[in-house]
Design a protein around this motif. Structure first.
Motif, PDB file in Angstrom:
ATOM      1  N   ARG A  20      53.335  44.256  37.836  1.00 65.08           N
ATOM      2  CA  ARG A  20      52.776  43.375  38.856  1.00 65.08           C
ATOM      3  C   ARG A  20      52.950  41.898  38.498  1.00 65.08           C
ATOM      4  O   ARG A  20      52.994  41.067  39.379  1.00 65.08           O
ATOM      5  N   ALA A  21      53.037  41.569  37.228  1.00 64.97           N
ATOM      6  CA  ALA A  21      53.091  40.169  36.818  1.00 64.97           C
ATOM      7  C   ALA A  21      54.499  39.721  36.443  1.00 64.97           C
ATOM      8  O   ALA A  21      54.675  38.765  35.716  1.00 64.97           O
ATOM      9  N   ARG A  22      55.517  40.376  36.964  1.00 64.37           N
ATOM     10  CA  ARG A  22      56.867  40.032  36.529  1.00 64.37           C
ATOM     11  C   ARG A  22      57.375  38.715  37.109  1.00 64.37           C
ATOM     12  O   ARG A  22      58.230  38.076  36.523  1.00 64.37           O
ATOM     13  N   TRP A  23      56.890  38.271  38.254  1.00 67.69           N
ATOM     14  CA  TRP A  23      57.323  36.992  38.821  1.00 67.69           C
ATOM     15  C   TRP A  23      56.457  35.836  38.319  1.00 67.69           C
ATOM     16  O   TRP A  23      56.813  34.677  38.495  1.00 67.69           O
ATOM     17  N   ALA A  24      55.320  36.145  37.752  1.00 68.22           N
ATOM     18  CA  ALA A  24      54.355  35.109  37.364  1.00 68.22           C
ATOM     19  C   ALA A  24      54.887  34.192  36.265  1.00 68.22           C
ATOM     20  O   ALA A  24      54.431  33.066  36.143  1.00 68.22           O
ATOM     21  N   TRP A  25      55.851  34.648  35.477  1.00 64.04           N
ATOM     22  CA  TRP A  25      56.351  33.793  34.397  1.00 64.04           C
ATOM     23  C   TRP A  25      57.059  32.558  34.937  1.00 64.04           C
ATOM     24  O   TRP A  25      57.147  31.537  34.255  1.00 64.04           O
ATOM     25  N   VAL A  33      46.677  36.566  29.992  1.00 57.91           N
ATOM     26  CA  VAL A  33      45.640  35.962  30.823  1.00 57.91           C
ATOM     27  C   VAL A  33      45.506  36.723  32.140  1.00 57.91           C
ATOM     28  O   VAL A  33      44.393  36.987  32.603  1.00 57.91           O
ATOM     29  N   LEU A  34      46.632  37.099  32.733  1.00 52.88           N
ATOM     30  CA  LEU A  34      46.586  37.819  34.006  1.00 52.88           C
ATOM     31  C   LEU A  34      45.997  39.219  33.846  1.00 52.88           C
ATOM     32  O   LEU A  34      45.475  39.773  34.805  1.00 52.88           O
ATOM     33  N   GLN A  35      46.053  39.794  32.650  1.00 54.81           N
ATOM     34  CA  GLN A  35      45.393  41.076  32.419  1.00 54.81           C
ATOM     35  C   GLN A  35      43.883  40.910  32.396  1.00 54.81           C
ATOM     36  O   GLN A  35      43.157  41.816  32.759  1.00 54.81           O
ATOM     37  N   GLN A  36      43.415  39.740  31.994  1.00 58.72           N
ATOM     38  CA  GLN A  36      41.982  39.472  31.996  1.00 58.72           C
ATOM     39  C   GLN A  36      41.464  39.211  33.408  1.00 58.72           C
ATOM     40  O   GLN A  36      40.314  39.480  33.721  1.00 58.72           O
ATOM     41  N   VAL A  37      42.320  38.605  34.249  1.00 59.16           N
ATOM     42  CA  VAL A  37      41.943  38.281  35.634  1.00 59.16           C
ATOM     43  C   VAL A  37      43.002  38.873  36.562  1.00 59.16           C
ATOM     44  O   VAL A  37      43.849  38.164  37.094  1.00 59.16           O
ATOM     45  N   PRO A  38      42.983  40.180  36.780  1.00 53.73           N
ATOM     46  CA  PRO A  38      44.043  40.825  37.563  1.00 53.73           C
ATOM     47  C   PRO A  38      44.075  40.400  39.030  1.00 53.73           C
ATOM     48  O   PRO A  38      45.093  40.531  39.689  1.00 53.73           O
ATOM     49  N   SER A  39      42.985  39.853  39.547  1.00 50.68           N
ATOM     50  CA  SER A  39      42.989  39.426  40.944  1.00 50.68           C
ATOM     51  C   SER A  39      43.904  38.234  41.177  1.00 50.68           C
ATOM     52  O   SER A  39      44.340  37.987  42.297  1.00 50.68           O
ATOM     53  N   GLU A  40      44.207  37.474  40.132  1.00 53.56           N
ATOM     54  CA  GLU A  40      45.092  36.320  40.263  1.00 53.56           C
ATOM     55  C   GLU A  40      46.568  36.699  40.141  1.00 53.56           C
ATOM     56  O   GLU A  40      47.440  35.880  40.433  1.00 53.56           O
TER      57      GLU A  40
END
Length: 83
Positions: A20-25, A33-40
């Motif tokens: 889910r966070a592959r584009w976030a980089w 950090v995104l694992q701590q706040v998955p809604s973001e």
């Protein structure tokens, strides 16, 4: 005795978070950090896709401008696109 994997009992939830966070980089989003706040994660993924899309559009615009500047066809200056 074997060590428990991080996904034991979670049915692969940790691996789904990474996907889910592959584009976030592209936006500077950190996976830990995104694992701590998955809604973001969805917001940063969408923002990362926007950044990638704008980079492609800007590259194409630069290619068209280069073809006009050098009075040549667009296919002959496609090497400008990745720049």
């Amino acid at each position: 005795m074997t060590a428990a994997s991080p996904t034991d009992g979670l049915t692969g939830q940790a691996s789904r978070r990474r996907v889910r966070a592959r584009w976030a980089w592209l936006t500077g989003g950190d996976d830990s950090v995104l694992q701590q706040v998955p809604s973001e994660a969805s917001f940063f993924n969408a923002l990362g896709m926007w950044v990638a899309g704008m980079a492609v559009v800007s590259g194409f615009g630069m290619t068209v401008a280069a073809s006009q500047w050098w009075s040549t066809s667009i296919p002959s200056v496609l090497w400008v696109l990745p720049l």
